[in-house]
Design a protein around this motif. Structure first.
Motif, short mmCIF file in Angstrom:
data_model
loop_
_atom_site.label_atom_id
_atom_site.label_comp_id
_atom_site.label_asym_id
_atom_site.label_seq_id
_atom_site.Cartn_x
_atom_site.Cartn_y
_atom_site.Cartn_z
N ASN A 6 0.75 -1.13 0.13
CA ASN A 6 -0.03 -0.16 -0.18
C ASN A 6 0.81 1.11 -0.01
O ASN A 6 1.91 1.28 0.47
N LEU A 231 -13.11 1.10 10.16
CA LEU A 231 -11.95 1.39 9.55
C LEU A 231 -11.39 2.85 10.09
O LEU A 231 -12.00 3.69 9.99
N LEU A 244 -7.47 7.37 7.66
CA LEU A 244 -7.92 6.24 7.04
C LEU A 244 -9.46 6.50 6.83
O LEU A 244 -10.00 6.88 7.88
N TRP A 258 -13.28 -6.48 -0.37
CA TRP A 258 -12.15 -5.53 -0.13
C TRP A 258 -12.80 -4.34 -0.09
O TRP A 258 -13.71 -3.57 -0.43
N PHE A 280 -5.87 3.31 -0.62
CA PHE A 280 -5.09 1.99 0.23
C PHE A 280 -6.08 0.99 -0.29
O PHE A 280 -7.44 1.23 -0.08
N THR A 282 -7.39 -2.48 1.42
CA THR A 282 -7.60 -3.41 2.94
C THR A 282 -8.55 -4.66 2.66
O THR A 282 -9.87 -4.26 2.17
N GLY A 294 -9.55 -5.38 7.73
CA GLY A 294 -8.32 -5.36 8.67
C GLY A 294 -7.52 -6.73 7.96
O GLY A 294 -8.06 -7.15 6.90
N THR A 295 -6.56 -7.05 8.86
CA THR A 295 -5.64 -8.13 8.24
C THR A 295 -6.31 -9.55 8.71
O THR A 295 -7.34 -9.62 9.30
N SER A 303 -5.37 -0.76 8.38
CA SER A 303 -4.74 -1.17 7.21
C SER A 303 -3.25 -1.14 7.50
O SER A 303 -2.70 -0.59 8.35
N GLU A 304 -2.41 -1.73 6.64
CA GLU A 304 -1.01 -1.77 6.58
C GLU A 304 -0.36 -1.52 5.41
O GLU A 304 -0.78 -1.50 4.38
#
Length: 537
Positions: A6, A231, A244, A258, A280, A282, A294-295, A303-304
């Motif tokens: 990202n 988020l 975010l 997504w 981004f 996620t 999220g993950t 997010s990452e």
């Protein structure tokens, strides 16, 4: 399984709205005062995006009278039904208001505007078509109430052929959002028989977030998600991603989900950011009828910069950035605009949009800032990394004052231009921050090409010039002073090519046809190193 990094769209790509049409994905992002307006991108895997066109390119699309005038385009909503694309947005300049345009080819021309209502009554327009064929028009309101609330999300039905709307009804309670007093960017979805209202809240800075509610009716009432906001990084201090929100939910042909959202990148624990609001990606899971963003390890709400072990659409997660298969969208024109360039307002007359980096001739045109110089034309390219070099050669045959700039707003920019002064040719390095102005002059040889460079870093923009093989430093300015926080604006820093008509020569004559000629326009991701990204025009 695949991995990706990202943001998936780097540098000034705010307010993403995305849709899937078959196996293809389309993304629209805000452009504010830049033209062409509302960038349209295409992807087959949600990670690799390519600009295929723009939805707003002429005054008949963004001015009620169809004449050239101010433009500030806020958040778009992109939708598709039965072979036709719909793009709703707002021109808040001069209270022009909310409108939408349509097309059957998102890479081609879009229709003239169908106007809905005025910006005074709200912005961030969104469209939704229900299974029974009824279209809904949803947007935010903006009130300044004594209780501190800033207005509800409101909704009505709309005749999608004419833009005629019914009576608005508030669909969030108490003139506020699900979590905060400020709610915007609404999107209505129907998923597994339920209606979901998802929106951004908490302003567009570090308190930004995405929330959601669900109902059995498109009119509500909407039950807020128990884990709202779904988020946000408002509670993740010092995380490199901040702000975010303003997210769009999109599914894949395989049934995965997504979220594409805006976010900002911050170097270290810096409070400021210079790259603008970026896009981004996620992953989203559904748990008990609610989206969990999220993950994959169960961490939610964030997010990452990197994700591993995920299944991307079409199995194309390893595709190189910019090499997206475009079979479904036809042949994309290779222009300055599809390469990411834009202008402030209408492009200068005579600009060749098909020009290559071997020779870009930029006529003087719209004013860049309120200086006493002649008309100014500019081409702008988003800065995409904190550490980046922008380089351009001002050709000896330029007939205008010509140079480069790091541009945030008309009142926040650093520039270096080559001009002919009373005592000979020189380079003028200028800094403009609010009402503060500084200027440094460097004399140079009377003829020959001049290479101008901007070395961007986390803390500084440094300018240098090379003439006859000799490099000299021109000056530097603080990166923080060009940041969105200092400029109080939502658009990140752009590198610019600038052409200024000679005010003295043109005074009283109307002569503004001078042009700047630029050679070898190059962007590299690490200042001082060999270019890792060459703008192949």
């Amino acid at each position: 399984m695949a991995s990706y990094t990202n943001p998936v769209v780097r540098g000034n790509a705010p307010d993403p709205s995305a849709i899937r049409v078959g196996d293809d994905y389309y993304l629209a992002t805000s452009t504010f005062g830049l033209l062409p307006g509302i960038v349209i991108r295409h992807s087959t895997d949600l990670v690799n995006w390519r600009i295929i066109g723009h939805a707003v390119t002429r005054p008949a699309q963004y001015r009620r009278d169809g004449q050239p005038g101010p433009i500030v385009l806020f958040a778009p909503t992109l939708r598709h039904h039965d072979g036709r694309f719909y793009l709703a947005t707002t021109n808040v300049a001069d209270r022009q208001g909310n409108f939408y345009v349509t097309t059957e080819d998102p890479a081609g021309e879009w229709s003239d505007a169908i106007w809905i209502d005025e910006a005074d009554f709200g912005f961030d327009p969104s469209l939704f078509r229900d299974d029974d064929g009824v279209w809904y028009y949803t947007r935010r309101t903006l009130e300044f109430r004594e209780d501190g609330n800033l207005g509800a999300i409101v909704q009505t039905t709309i005749d999608i052929d004419t833009g005629v709307i019914g009576e608005f009804q508030p669909i969030t309670a108490d003139h506020r959002g699900f979590v905060t007093n400020d709610i915007e960017g609404p999107h209505l979805y129907k998923i597994d028989g339920r209606y979901y209202l998802s929106a951004a809240e908490g302003s567009s800075w570090k308190g930004h977030m995405q929330t959601i509610g669900r109902s059995d009716s498109p009119w509500g009432p909407f039950e807020p998600a128990p884990h709202n906001p779904i988020l946000s990084h408002r509670d993740r201090v010092a995380h490199p991603i901040q702000s975010l929100g303003h997210a769009e939910l999109v599914d894949t042909a395989d049934g995965d989900w997504w979220a594409l959202s805006l976010g900002t990148r911050h170097a270290g624990i810096a409070l400021h950011h210079n790259l603008g609001r970026e896009t981004f990606l996620t992953p989203v899971r559904w748990v008990d009828g609610w989206p969990v963003v999220g993950t994959a390890d169960g961490t939610t709400g964030g997010s990452e910069l990197e994700f591993d072990g995920l299944t991307l659409p079409a199995g194309q997660g390893s595709v190189d950035r910019g090499s997206v298969d475009q079979a479904s969208v036809g042949q994309i024109a290779d222009t300055l605009w599809t390469r990411g360039w834009s202008t402030l307002g209408v492009p200068a007359a005579g600009l060749d949009e098909h020009a290559g980096d071997a020779r870009i001739e930029l006529p003087a045109g719209a004013r860049l800032e309120g200086a006493d110089a002649g008309p100014i034309g500019a081409l702008l390219l988003p800065q995409t990394e904190d550490r980046q070099r922008f380089s351009a050669t001002v050709a000896a045959d330029s007939t205008a004052v010509a140079g480069v700039a790091a541009f945030a707003t008309r009142g926040h920019l650093y520039s270096a231009v080559v001009e002919q002064g009373e005592s000979g040719r020189r380079i003028v390095f200028s800094r403009a921050v609010d009402d503060l102005r500084t200027e440094t002059v460097t004399p140079i040889a009377p003829d020959g090409d001049v290479v101008l460079r901007i070395d961007a870093g986390e803390s500084t923009y440094s300018f240098s010039a090379e003439v006859d093989g000799v490099t000299s430093e021109l000056g530097a300015g603080s990166a923080r002073l060009l940041s969105a926080e200092t400029a109080s604006w939502f658009v990140g820093v752009h590198f610019a090519l600038v052409a200024i008509a000679d005010a003295a020569a043109g005074a009283g004559t109307g002569h503004t046809d001078a042009a700047a000629v630029f050679l070898d326009v190059i962007v590299s991701d690490t200042p001082g190193e060999a270019p890792s990204l060459h703008m192949e025009f």
